[in-house]
Design a protein around this motif. Structure first.
Motif, short mmCIF file in Angstrom:
data_model
loop_
_atom_site.label_atom_id
_atom_site.label_comp_id
_atom_site.label_asym_id
_atom_site.label_seq_id
_atom_site.Cartn_x
_atom_site.Cartn_y
_atom_site.Cartn_z
N PRO A 26 3.57 44.16 -68.15
CA PRO A 26 3.81 43.84 -69.58
C PRO A 26 3.62 42.32 -69.93
O PRO A 26 3.98 41.58 -69.01
CB PRO A 26 5.31 44.03 -69.59
N GLN A 27 2.96 42.15 -70.89
CA GLN A 27 2.57 40.86 -71.36
C GLN A 27 2.64 40.56 -72.81
O GLN A 27 2.42 41.61 -73.73
CB GLN A 27 0.94 40.56 -70.86
N THR A 28 2.97 39.33 -73.27
CA THR A 28 3.00 38.90 -74.73
C THR A 28 1.45 38.76 -75.24
O THR A 28 0.50 38.60 -74.34
CB THR A 28 3.82 37.60 -74.84
N ARG A 50 11.01 42.36 -77.80
CA ARG A 50 11.69 41.40 -77.09
C ARG A 50 13.34 41.61 -76.89
O ARG A 50 13.80 42.17 -77.57
CB ARG A 50 11.56 39.95 -78.12
N GLN A 69 14.20 36.55 -74.95
CA GLN A 69 13.19 36.19 -75.10
C GLN A 69 12.40 36.02 -76.58
O GLN A 69 13.00 36.23 -77.53
CB GLN A 69 12.18 37.76 -74.78
N ARG A 126 6.60 42.39 -76.01
CA ARG A 126 5.41 42.41 -74.86
C ARG A 126 4.77 43.72 -75.09
O ARG A 126 5.07 44.69 -76.05
CB ARG A 126 6.09 42.45 -73.47
N THR A 184 12.11 42.18 -67.46
CA THR A 184 11.19 41.18 -68.02
C THR A 184 12.35 40.18 -68.63
O THR A 184 11.83 39.19 -69.05
CB THR A 184 10.20 41.64 -69.05
#
Length: 224
Positions: free
Chosen positions: A110-112, A152, A156, A160, A178
């Motif tokens: 998982p990434q933004t 989010r 956060q 993501r 996360t």
């Protein structure tokens, strides 16, 4: 395979190898398609990978052949060793930007949007975060979605994204995992590490080719 076709469900090794083929096509074109030796090195890199893995040559070869049977990879033969290339764009009908984003999600979890934008710089051309978000939205809103947006969690600042090629995603579990995680560096240090990894992989691939082919297959895949 078309937009409406049911997606394959990849195991951890298959997902890692597909991501590696996508990445190395862009970063080390001189040694692409990849030999099994080069694919082992790419899969087991200690940077730009999440989770870290320790795959044996036999497990890598098995995963590559499974990708081939699913139509996601194709085997080629050189004078020294078999080589593999991915067919992601052709199979799913994706432009290069979306292939690159999918590859990053396969490699790093998982990434933004901003993390993906910075990391995609080595693989493709994206104008800005809005351009990256546009391509992610396209991947998410196909009739057979390839990615999902993870809202989010507490503490956060950004949503993501995660790929769906390993089956449905437990959004709450990903949020919990996360939340509070330290953001990955997206600046100069990461670019230097990525460039070094690419150079090491290229050198290892060349040495592997000079060694007369791939090693005898081992067995099993183990997550570090």
């Amino acid at each position: 395979m078309t937009d409406a076709t049911e997606l394959p469900v990849l195991d951890a090794a298959q997902a890692r190898l597909l991501g590696c083929l996508i990445e190395k096509e862009a970063t080390t074109p001189d040694v692409y398609p990849l030999t099994v030796n080069a694919a082992v090195s790419a899969a087991n890199q200690k940077t730009a990978r999440d989770p870290l893995m320790s795959l044996q040559a036999g497990a890598v070869q098995h995963a590559l052949r499974a990708l081939e049977s699913l139509g996601l990879a194709r085997q080629q033969f050189s004078s020294r060793a078999e080589r593999y290339e991915h067919l992601t764009g052709k199979v799913f009908g994706l432009p290069n930007q979306q292939v690159a984003l999918l590859g990053l999600l396969l490699l790093r979890g998982p990434q933004t949007v901003n993390e993906l934008l910075a990391r995609a710089e080595r693989l493709t051309t994206l104008a800005d975060a809005e351009d990256a978000r546009h391509h992610l939205d396209r991947l998410a809103h196909r009739s057979s979605a390839l990615v999902v947006q993870i809202p989010r969690g507490p503490g956060q600042r950004e949503d993501r994204w995660m790929h769906l090629l390993a089956g449905p995603v437990d959004v709450e579990a990903v949020q919990a995992r996360t939340t509070g995680a330290v953001p990955a560096a997206a600046g100069e240090l990461e670019h230097r590490l990525a460039a070094l990894e690419a150079r090491v992989a290229e050198l290892e691939a060349r040495l592997g080719d000079q060694g007369g082919g791939d090693p005898a297959p081992g067995s099993g895949a183990q997550l570090s």
